[in-house]
Design an enzyme around this catalytic site. Structure first.
Site, PDB file in Angstrom:
ATOM      1  N   CYS A   5       8.271   6.888  -2.711  1.00 53.70           N
ATOM      2  CA  CYS A   5       8.614   5.588  -2.153  1.00 53.70           C
ATOM      3  C   CYS A   5      10.035   5.269  -2.595  1.00 53.70           C
ATOM      4  O   CYS A   5      10.714   6.113  -3.155  1.00 53.70           O
ATOM      5  CB  CYS A   5       7.615   4.520  -2.580  1.00 53.70           C
ATOM      6  N   ARG A  10       5.484   2.190  -5.911  1.00 55.38           N
ATOM      7  CA  ARG A  10       4.458   2.064  -4.872  1.00 55.38           C
ATOM      8  C   ARG A  10       3.706   3.364  -4.632  1.00 55.38           C
ATOM      9  O   ARG A  10       2.566   3.359  -4.201  1.00 55.38           O
ATOM     10  CB  ARG A  10       5.072   1.603  -3.553  1.00 55.38           C
TER      11      ARG A  10
END
Length: 69
Positions: A5, A10
């Site tokens: 990410c 994330r």
């Protein structure tokens, strides 16, 4: 399976879910896309960038500095 990410945080969710489901070759690139892109600009052959959708005629792996997100 790799999970990437913007900065790495994330990608932790899919990383841990894949591990919990029993996937063996799961990786998390901690620096995320940002760090990978900075390293790509320094050494594009070591840090290639995929462009386009895999399995289509537009898919390619860039190993030159011209590859940008």
């Amino acid at each position: 399976m790799s999970s990437i990410c913007g900065t790495g945080w994330r990608a932790c969710v899919p990383f841990f879910l894949a591990k919990e489901e029993g996937f063996k070759n799961v990786q998390l690139y901690d620096g995320g896309w940002y760090q990978w892109n900075m390293e790509h600009k320094k050494d594009p052959k070591k840090y290639p960038v995929q462009k386009g959708k895999p399995g289509t005629k537009n898919f390619k792996v860039e190993t030159t500095v011209s590859a940008e997100r």
